[in-house]
Scaffold this motif. Structure first.
Motif, short mmCIF file in Angstrom:
data_model
loop_
_atom_site.label_atom_id
_atom_site.label_comp_id
_atom_site.label_asym_id
_atom_site.label_seq_id
_atom_site.Cartn_x
_atom_site.Cartn_y
_atom_site.Cartn_z
N GLU A 65 -7.71 8.10 5.81
CA GLU A 65 -5.48 7.62 5.47
C GLU A 65 -6.01 7.47 5.24
O GLU A 65 -4.28 8.11 4.59
N VAL A 66 -6.14 6.91 3.68
CA VAL A 66 -5.55 7.30 2.97
C VAL A 66 -4.58 8.56 1.88
O VAL A 66 -3.84 9.45 2.17
N GLU A 168 10.47 8.40 -3.29
CA GLU A 168 9.98 7.89 -3.59
C GLU A 168 10.14 6.25 -2.73
O GLU A 168 8.42 5.60 -2.49
N ALA A 169 10.64 6.92 -1.74
CA ALA A 169 10.24 5.40 0.18
C ALA A 169 9.41 6.41 0.27
O ALA A 169 8.09 5.47 1.05
N ALA A 170 9.29 6.89 0.93
CA ALA A 170 7.77 8.24 1.17
C ALA A 170 6.76 7.60 1.10
O ALA A 170 5.58 7.06 0.46
N GLU A 171 6.88 7.86 -1.13
CA GLU A 171 5.61 7.50 -1.99
C GLU A 171 5.56 5.24 -1.77
O GLU A 171 4.05 5.56 -1.48
N LEU A 172 6.45 5.57 -1.70
CA LEU A 172 5.76 3.77 -1.52
C LEU A 172 5.21 2.94 -0.20
O LEU A 172 4.68 3.07 0.32
N ALA A 177 -0.06 2.26 2.82
CA ALA A 177 -0.79 2.34 4.06
C ALA A 177 -2.01 2.44 2.86
O ALA A 177 -2.95 1.89 3.53
N ARG A 178 -2.46 2.98 1.91
CA ARG A 178 -3.76 2.44 0.94
C ARG A 178 -3.60 0.92 1.12
O ARG A 178 -5.02 1.15 1.57
N ALA A 462 0.99 -10.15 -1.44
CA ALA A 462 1.15 -9.53 -2.37
C ALA A 462 2.14 -8.67 -2.88
O ALA A 462 2.30 -7.75 -3.96
N GLY A 463 1.04 -7.16 -2.52
CA GLY A 463 0.82 -5.78 -2.65
C GLY A 463 -0.18 -5.78 -3.82
O GLY A 463 0.05 -5.53 -4.07
#
Length: 479
Positions: A65-66, A168-172, A177-178, A462-463
């Motif tokens: 998934e990652v 950048e939004a896709a990377e975030l 997801a990770r 908190a990510g």
């Protein structure tokens, strides 16, 4: 992916145990039931035993998934290169070979002779008549090389920023997801550790029940007990084995889920206290604003703003310089086989059937949607943080109470066992004390695992799960 329902099913066996079917009635002459057939599990030593930190590290590297989230982010990041193509030159090279059944040429001498014959006027200077000019020979070769360099284009000016923001939004989004995959790994891993502790309690209950059964059988043989005592002891043994079988099935299920999340079959090490392991910021820092989901939503708003700006200025002209070189095997009137030309072209769209206005309205609607999603993401992140913090505080209070109850139930069991040997307690009281001790021990194991799960959820709110993992790896001594 949120496999929390599996975790809660794994960590809440007490209700199912309380409602487990009654054990079959056995006569004193019947032998005790054979041990239950547990769910097939890998043999000891066949699975790699890992700690939670190791499981999370493996998941970051191998989780399907990652990997899928990273691939999706890579696909979106290509849009940045696509935006740069608006400024890059276009180079083309073409060639042709043409065979004709008849040669095409321009013969001025034949034309002069025809006119002279009609009017009976012989040419005075025939040496000035040029040779026939070949327009298209039987076999002709043509080649063209062209380069077009944009000098100004609205797409190159206004779409590069939105493309970078979208990438950048896709990377975030991939990082979010990770984070969710790592949270699922932590939940499943800690749930397995809790089930393992409950299985230890169930095995202890089984051994106690078997001892009670042997004692009751011996007392029945010498006439010191009635058949009801043996039947009750056999029921205790059967119930303990049913509970052990249920926990074994849950363990096998969670092991399979953990292997799917991590990317390889693994099994957890014994439960360890991880209270200081997670990097948990204070509430004053508003950690929910730094989560990957909120940051990705903010970048999506920025990308949509850039698209709306482009739509409003897409009427600007596009300017390009074009250089073209030609080769023609037929020299023709110029007497040269190679030529070139340079062109400065400007294109300004005046009206494109209203497509620009339609696109503008669509992008404005997407911008409003992205703003609403950003506010929703902030609200959800704040709510998740508040809920995770409250759940952690509640679970910490619960584990203290559960451990106290487990210790009390153990002392009560010892006292009732001593009273039973002295003949001042009944077998029913022993059964009740044994059951209460098992339930208290299982509840304490469940509470300890729940505390660690709540800490992981607070870190995810908190990510900071991946950040905590990276910090721990950086603090590890280098070999």
């Amino acid at each position: 992916m949120r496999p929390s329902f599996l975790l809660f099913a794994a960590l809440s066996p007490l209700g199912a145990l309380a409602q487990s079917p009654a054990a079959p009635q056995l006569t004193p002459q019947e032998t005790p039931a054979a041990p239950p057939v547990t769910v097939a599990a890998p043999a000891p030593g066949t699975l790699r035993t890992v700690t939670l930190r190791e499981a999370l590290t493996i998941a970051v590297k191998q989780s399907p998934e990652v990997a899928a989230a990273r691939a999706q982010a890579t696909v979106v990041s290509v849009g940045v290169r696509r935006a740069w193509t608006a400024w890059q030159p276009e180079v083309t090279l073409s060639g042709q070979f043409v065979h004709s059944s008849a040669e095409a040429q321009l013969d001025l001498g034949g034309f002069v002779q025809l006119v002279a014959g009609v009017f009976q006027l012989p040419p005075r200077n025939p040496e000035l008549i040029p040779e026939p000019v070949v327009i298209a020979a039987r076999n002709s070769r043509y080649a063209t090389a062209q380069i077009s360099q944009p000098l100004f284009t609205p797409a190159g000016v206004f779409l590069l920023g939105p493309a970078k923001a979208g990438a950048e939004a896709a990377e975030l989004g991939a990082l979010e997801a990770r984070e969710q995959v790592l949270l699922a790994v932590a939940r499943t891993f800690l749930g397995l550790q809790g089930v393992a502790q409950m299985m230890d309690a169930a095995r202890e209950a089984e051994q106690v029940a078997l001892q009670r059964e042997r004692d009751a059988q011996a007392q029945l043989n010498v006439g010191m007990a009635v058949e009801a005592s043996l039947l009750r002891a056999q029921a205790e043994t059967a119930q303990a084995r049913v509970q052990l079988a249920q926990l074994s099935g849950q363990s096998a299920q969670l092991l399979a889920l953990l292997g799917a999340l991590v990317g390889e079959p693994v099994q957890p090490a014994p439960l360890e206290a991880l209270g200081a392991w997670w990097e948990l910021p204070s509430e004053d820092q508003s950690p929910w604003e730094d989560t990957f989901a909120v940051r990705a939503a903010a970048m999506a708003v920025r990308a949509n703003k850039g698209k709306v700006t482009y739509d409003r200025f897409s009427w600007l002209p596009s300017v390009a310089a074009v250089a073209r070189g030609n080769y023609n095997s037929n020299a023709g009137f110029t007497g040269q086989t190679t030529t070139y030309d340079v062109t400065l072209a400007a294109t300004m769209p005046l009206y494109d059937r209203g497509q620009r206005y339609v696109t503008l309205r669509e992008d404005e609607a997407r911008l409003a949607q992205s703003k609403a999603q950003y506010e929703s993401a902030r609200a959800r992140a704040h709510a998740n943080w508040v809920a995770a913090r409250a759940n952690l505080e509640a679970s910490q209070a619960t584990v203290v109470q559960a451990e106290a109850q487990a210790q009390l139930a153990a002392r009560v069991q010892q006292q009732v066992a001593a009273a039973f040997k002295a003949g001042v307690a009944t077998s029913l009281e022993m059964f009740d004390a044994d059951t209460r001790r098992f339930l208290a021990a299982s509840g304490a194991a469940q509470a300890r695992a729940t505390v660690e799960i709540r800490r992981a959820e607070l870190a995810a709110a908190a990510g900071r799960i991946a950040a905590s993992l990276e910090q721990q790896e950086s603090e590890q001594p280098r070999p």
